[in-house]
Design a protein around this motif. Structure first.
Motif, PDB file in Angstrom:
ATOM      1  N   TYR A  84       0.867  -1.191   0.000  1.00 42.28           N
ATOM      2  CA  TYR A  84       0.000   0.000   0.000  1.00 42.28           C
ATOM      3  C   TYR A  84       0.893   1.226   0.000  1.00 42.28           C
ATOM      4  N   MET A  85       0.767   2.075  -1.023  1.00 44.96           N
ATOM      5  CA  MET A  85       1.555   3.299  -1.084  1.00 44.96           C
ATOM      6  C   MET A  85       1.005   4.253  -0.032  1.00 44.96           C
ATOM      7  N   TYR A 134       6.586  13.552   2.407  1.00 46.30           N
ATOM      8  CA  TYR A 134       5.678  14.586   1.928  1.00 46.30           C
ATOM      9  C   TYR A 134       4.378  13.873   1.572  1.00 46.30           C
TER      10      TYR A 134
END
Ligand SMILES: C[S@@+](CC[C@H](N)C(=O)[O-])C[C@H]1O[C@@H](n2cnc3c(N)ncnc32)[C@H](O)[C@@H]1O
Length: 374
Positions: A84-85, A134
Motif C-alpha cells: 500500500y503506497m 511529503y
C-alpha cells in the motif's frame, strides 16, 4: 515480473507504462503490468468508493469492499507482495528497490482522499511504502516511481545490464559526475583524467568524486557505505581541505581543491624541483629514517638539503609572482588559491605557482624557507 496496480485513476499510469523503457520492457515480456480500476468492483449503487470517516474529521476514506474484492480478484492466492503506497510506510530506497526486484509479483494499492480503511491493510496488505516525507494526493505517482526503479533492475530491461550497477546508491555512495562529447563546452573542459585513458586513474578519480559528493549532499550515507582505508584517508583529506578553505575565506582568499592524485604527486614534484640532484638521494635516505608524519619533503628543507635563499629576495619574488597553489603538508591538502595567503593563516604551508617556480614556506621554525627556484 508481474505487477498489479489497483487505483481509482488507471488513466494516470497508462501513458508512463506504455512509453520509454517501461513500455519496451512490457513489449519484450520482461514485465507484465495490469491496471485495475477499484471503482469497477464497488457494489455501491452510485459507484462510490469512499465515505465519511467515523469519529469525524476532514476528508473522505476509501471503504473496504471494492478494494478487498479487487485485491482478491487480481491476486486470489496471495502470490504477490502486496504494497500500500502511503506516507507512513517504510521509505523507498535503492536497498528496498533491490529487495522488491527479487519478487516474482508485486501488487500496488494506490490510496486517494484521506487514504483507505485500516481493515483493508490489516486484511490484505503486506507492507506500506512511502516515496518520501511529503504527502501526495494519491498513491499513483508513488507506485510509478517504485515500478520504474524496480524495473531497471530486472535483467534485460535496461539496454546494458551493467548500467544499473555503477550508479548512485548501488555502492552505498552517490554517483560521480559523468561527461560526454564535446570535451570542451563553452570553455568548460572535461577533467583531463577522463580523457587520458588510464583506467586506474579514472577509477580513483570517480571514487574520490563519489565520496566528495556523498559527503556534501548525503553525509548520512557514509555511516553505512562500505568504505576501505583509502576511502577514509580521502574523506579526512576532504575534511581538512574544507577547513583550510574556510580559514582562507576568512581572509578573503578564494580556493579550489585539487584532486587527491595530483596532491599525492605534488610533494614528489616539489622535492625534485627544490632539492638539488646531487643531494636528493641523501636527503631521501635521511628523511625516511626520521619523522614521517609531516613528510620527507618538509624534513629535506628543515635539514638543509634544499638551498636556503635570502628571505627578503624570496618575499619580493612572492609579491611579484602571485603564487597560486597552497600545500599543507601535515594535512596533505593542495588548494588552488586566488589572492595573497597571509603568513599567519597556517602553521606550516608551502605556497607555489603551477610550475613550482616559487615556494614560500612559513618561516616560523629554524631551518624552514622561504625558498624559490627559477
Ligand atoms: C492525501 S494522501 C493521504 C494521506 C494520509 N491522510 C496521511 O496523512 O498519511 C492520499 C494517498 O496518497 C498516497 N500518498 C500520499 N503521500 C504519499 C507518499 N509520500 N508515498 C506514497 N504514497 C503516498 C497514499 O496512497 C495515500 O493514501
Amino acid at each position: 515480473m508481474k505487477i498489479e496496480v489497483l487505483t481509482l485513476f488507471p488513466e494516470m499510469l497508462a501513458p508512463m507504462l506504455s512509453g520509454s523503457f517501461l513500455g519496451r520492457a512490457v513489449e519484450a515480456g520482461h514485465l507484465e503490468v495490469n491496471l485495475t480500476n477499484i471503482r469497477d468492483y464497488t457494489k455501491d449503487k452510485h459507484r462510490r468508493t469512499d465515505d465519511y470517516p467515523f469519529g469525524g474529521g476532514a476528508g473522505m476514506v476509501m471503504f473496504p469492499q471494492p478494494i478487498v474484492d479487487a485485491i482478491e480478484a487480481r491476486d486470489p492466492e496471495h502470490r504477490a507482495r502486496r504494497i500500500y503506497m502511503s506516507p507512513r510506510g517504510r521509505t523507498l530506497t535503492q536497498k528496498v528497490v533491490e529487495e522488491l526486484a527479487q519478487e516474482e509479483s508485486l501488487l500496488f494499492l494506490c490510496g486517494h482522499y484521506e487514504g483507505v480503511d485500516q481493515r483493508v491493510l490489516d486484511l490484505c496488505i503486506d507492507e506500506e511504502l512511502s516515496i518520501g516525507d511529503y504527502v501526495l494526493t494519491g498513491g499513483e505517482l508513488g507506485a510509478l516511481v517504485t515500478i520504474d526503479a524496480v524495473s531497471r533492475l530486472i535483467p534485460g530491461v535496461l539496454g546494458c545490464d551493467e548500467s544499473s550497477e555503477d550508479e548512485s546508491f548501488s555502492m552505498g555512495l552517490l554517483e560521480y559526475p559523468r561527461y560526454t562529447r564535446p570535451a570542451d563546452y563553452r570553455g568548460m573542459r572535461v577533467p583531463d583524467v577522463l580523457l587520458g585513458g588510464n583506467h586506474a586513474d579514472i577509477t580513483a578519480w570517480r571514487r574520490e568524486q563519489s565520496l566528495e559528493i556523498t559527503r556534501k549532499s548525503r553525509p548520512d550515507l557514509l555511516d553505512t557505505a562500505p568504505l576501505d582505508d583509502n576511502d577514509r584517508a580521502i574523506l579526512s583529506q576532504l575534511e581538512a581541505a574544507d577547513k583550510a578553505a574556510a580559514k582562507l575565506a576568512e581572509y578573503g582568499v578564494t580556493t579550489e581543491r585539487i584532486g587527491c592524485a595530483e596532491t599525492a604527486a605534488f610533494p614528489k614534484k616539489w622535492f625534485a624541483r627544490f632539492v638539488p640532484e646531487n643531494t636528493r638521494k641523501a636527503a631521501k635516505k635521511q628523511c625516511f629514517s626520521g619523522r614521517r608524519h609531516i613528510g620527507f619533503l618538509w624534513q629535506a628543507f628543515s635539514m638543509d638539503f634544499a638551498p636556503h635563499t635570502d628571505g627578503e629576495e624570496a618575499r619580493a619574488k612572492l609579491a611579484e609572482k602571485q603564487p597560486s597553489l597552497l600545500y599543507l603538508p601535515e594535512e596533505n591538502v593542495l588548494l588552488k588559491v586566488d589572492g595573497a595567503v597571509p603568513a599567519d593563516a597556517f602553521r606550516h604551508f608551502i605556497l607555489t605557482d603551477d610550475a613550482l617556480t616559487f615556494t614560500y614556506v612559513q618561516p616560523h621554525k629554524s631551518g624552514f624557507g622561504p625558498y624559490y627556484c627559477e
